[in-house]
Design an enzyme around this catalytic site. Sequence first.
Site, PDB file in Angstrom:
ATOM      1  CB  CYS A  14      -1.009  -0.006   1.140  1.00 34.48           C
ATOM      2  SG  CYS A  14      -0.338   0.133   2.801  1.00 34.48           S
ATOM      3  CB  CYS A  88       0.479   1.138  -4.084  1.00 34.47           C
ATOM      4  SG  CYS A  88       0.881  -0.182  -5.212  1.00 34.47           S
ATOM      5  CB  CYS A  92       2.179  -1.635  -7.802  1.00 38.42           C
ATOM      6  SG  CYS A  92       1.408  -1.181  -6.259  1.00 38.42           S
TER       7      CYS A  92
END
Length: 135
Positions: A14, A88, A92
């Site tokens: 996250c 996120c 990512c």
Amino acid sequence: MSETTTKPSVLFVCVHNAGRSQMAAGFLRDIAGDRIEVRSAGSMPADQINPVAVDAMAELGIDITAEAPKVLTTEAVQASDVVITMGCGDACPFFPGKRYEDWELDDPAGQGIDSVRPIRDDIRGRIEQLVSELI
């Protein structure tokens, strides 16, 4: 084949690695024990874990106080079989051949315990499902 190569590994990502991903990692360690390797990281890690997330987990007897937010690395993604993102976004990294899941979860940052409990319980249900698929 050695045991380390056969044990599935899961990475929770996250933004701050302070709430959702830490609760998910805590549940996975608690439920799966040493049968699954657990990692968590954030694209912009916070200074410390969300204390309300710590309290919410402590209510269920799971202690995550020893954890600390960690920065997301390419190596962590490459070393994981399953990558579970929690908002996120573009931060990512994506690698072919990995299993990716994006869990839509409210961010517990700045929320009180009454708001964090349902997020925690949602995460627990998702972790139980994940464990049933991996083990």
